[in-house]
Enzyme design. Structure first.
Site, PDB file in Angstrom:
ATOM      1  N   GLY A  36      23.022  49.016  66.761  1.00  0.00           N
ATOM      2  CA  GLY A  36      23.678  49.903  68.171  1.00  0.00           C
ATOM      3  C   GLY A  36      23.896  50.670  67.338  1.00  0.00           C
ATOM      4  O   GLY A  36      22.691  51.076  66.673  1.00  0.00           O
ATOM      5  N   ASN A  37      24.104  52.117  68.459  1.00  0.00           N
ATOM      6  CA  ASN A  37      25.066  53.052  68.221  1.00  0.00           C
ATOM      7  C   ASN A  37      26.317  52.991  68.208  1.00  0.00           C
ATOM      8  O   ASN A  37      27.226  52.583  68.281  1.00  0.00           O
ATOM      9  CB  ASN A  37      23.635  53.893  68.662  1.00  0.00           C
ATOM     10  CG  ASN A  37      24.124  53.917  69.888  1.00  0.00           C
ATOM     11  OD1 ASN A  37      24.693  54.649  70.554  1.00  0.00           O
ATOM     12  ND2 ASN A  37      23.080  53.869  70.581  1.00  0.00           N
ATOM     13  N   ARG A  38      26.859  55.085  67.328  1.00  0.00           N
ATOM     14  CA  ARG A  38      28.124  55.107  68.011  1.00  0.00           C
ATOM     15  C   ARG A  38      28.378  55.564  68.886  1.00  0.00           C
ATOM     16  O   ARG A  38      29.449  56.289  68.919  1.00  0.00           O
ATOM     17  CB  ARG A  38      28.413  56.290  66.428  1.00  0.00           C
ATOM     18  CG  ARG A  38      28.618  55.221  65.400  1.00  0.00           C
ATOM     19  CD  ARG A  38      28.582  55.629  64.195  1.00  0.00           C
ATOM     20  NE  ARG A  38      29.732  56.842  64.381  1.00  0.00           N
ATOM     21  CZ  ARG A  38      29.874  58.639  63.991  1.00  0.00           C
ATOM     22  NH1 ARG A  38      29.302  59.059  62.978  1.00  0.00           N
ATOM     23  NH2 ARG A  38      30.669  58.898  63.940  1.00  0.00           N
TER      24      ARG A  38
END
Ligand code: C5P
Length: 399
Positions: free
Chosen positions: A205-207
């Site tokens: 995922g990403n932030r």
């Protein structure tokens, strides 16, 4: 936006000096501003300053203008009330409905939406009494902006700083339904960050928190647009009055965008979309390997949703992409943006810088918007909501 009758209530804290800028910005935006100052506020700023900047008499004393029942009339005429700064004392008085001064009377007599910008020392803000009072105000539909964290009046630092005047003005105007310049338009917004599952418990995922995309949806809805928000793993609540489609992976996001985009006049692709996904998703949890200290993952490319949307659009539609880059140099960042907009084929690209501490979870943002020629059409800096309004202003004005 049609001109509003705005009451700016000022209570007695040092941040009162910044309230002058709130008044000034509202006046310059064409609104009719009536200042209601407590007597303690006038120990911090001069009455002539407020009268000159607001272009109206300042109200402080309940026993002035009695013949015109002014202590009630000012609140009744208001379309919007802003209390900035709202001290702990004023917040407590509002929570208990006190009418001991002109501001208390005005608030009780009004049915207008109210935004307060608290400002006080951290200990006072975190005191259980203040926490309970804020909760009471919130439960009555009063909106609260800030306080922000940072240096306070003395040598102390922490939550308690009043929000910036431009952010207060943007949040207040956002609350007022008369700003309906997007009525009749449909806006599709993607927000959040996609997650690509490796197995039933893990993902790549990403932030991205989704805050900027949700702010665009909030701003568009407040301006009267019919809004569809495609949310990928949002960490913030979706605004009221918006249709939400929840997705998780890039392929789910693509399916939702394809299904929902036909009716949209404007598509804002604020979601952080994974360029790759695991080539295989394990059906059971991947176990730690005893025969090797490394684990290789094979990834395959995801479709570029924005490029697909831009090249296949069948109607007159404005498409806005986002580009979050870690590049520190402004000129190089702009070059990256120019290359990206020509690759993606969208009409505008919103460029912002991200990093370990910048961008994602923050409530603030700084962006530059470029067009298909690669020219800067504008920039914005401030709360994500004020940035959202500016992006909408820029992309609609340019059409
Ligand atoms: O290429 P990059 O990820 O920087 O592009 C960002 C823009 O492209 C964003 O608007 C994002 O929503 C969109 N995007 C997309 N599909 C992808 C990757 C990014 O639509 N696979």
């Amino acid at each position: 936006m049609t001109a509003l009758n705005v009451v700016v209530g000022i209570s007695g804290g040092i941040a009162a000096y910044k309230a002058v800028t709130v008044v000034r910005q509202l006046v310059l935006a064409g609104h009719d501003v009536h200042v209601v100052a407590t007597s303690n506020a006038l120990r911090f700023i001069g009455l002539p300053t407020l009268e000159a900047v607001s272009r109206n008499p300042v109200n402080t004393d309940i026993y002035e203008g009695v013949d015109e029942v002014r202590h009630v009339a000012v609140g009744k005429a208001a379309n919007l009330i802003i209390v900035a700064p709202a001290t702990a004392n004023t917040i407590a008085k509002m929570a208990t409905g006190q009418a001991s001064d002109f501001l208390g009377n005005t608030i009780l007599a009004s049915s207008a939406p109210i935004l307060i910008a608290p400002a006080m020392h951290t200990e006072m803000w975190q005191n259980v009494a203040t926490v309970a009072n804020i909760e009471t105000l919130r439960s009555r539909g009063i909106q609260i902006i800030g306080p922000e964290s940072g240096p306070l009046t003395g040598r102390d630092s922490g939550p308690g700083r009043m929000s910036e005047p431009s952010d207060i003005v943007a949040a207040a105007l956002n609350m007022v339904a008369s700003a309906r310049d997007l009525a009749g338009r449909t806006v599709l917004v993607t927000a959040g960050g996609t997650r690509e599952p490796l197995d039933p418990v893990r993902f790549i995922g990403n932030r991205s928190s989704g805050k900027q995309g949700v702010a665009v949806a909030t701003a568009a809805a407040a301006r009267g647009a019919s809004v569809i928000l495609i949310g990928a793993n949002l960490e913030v609540p979706a605004p009221a009055g918006v249709r939400v489609v929840e997705v998780s992976t890039t392929l789910e996001l693509q399916k939702a965008v394809v299904a929902e985009s036909a009716s949209a006049d404007l598509v804002v692709m604020a979601a952080a979309v994974a360029d790759y996904r695991p080539a295989e998703t394990a059906q059971t949890k991947i176990k730690k390997r005893s025969d090797s200290s490394t684990l290789e993952l094979r990834l395959e490319e995801n479709p570029d949703i924005l490029r697909g949307l831009s090249t296949n659009r069948s109607r007159d539609q404005v498409i806005v992409g986002f580009a979050a880059e870690t590049e520190p140099d402004d000129d190089v960042l702009l070059q990256l943006g120019r290359a990206k907009i020509s690759r993606k084929g969208c009409d505008f690209l919103v460029l912002n810088r991200v990093g370990w501490t910048e961008g994602f979870a923050s409530d603030r943002n700084t962006v530059v918007v470029i067009d298909t020629a690669g020219d800067r059409v504008g920039e914005a800096s401030g709360s994500k909501l004020s940035v959202a309004h500016r992006i909408l202003d820029l992309v609609f004005a340019a059409r």
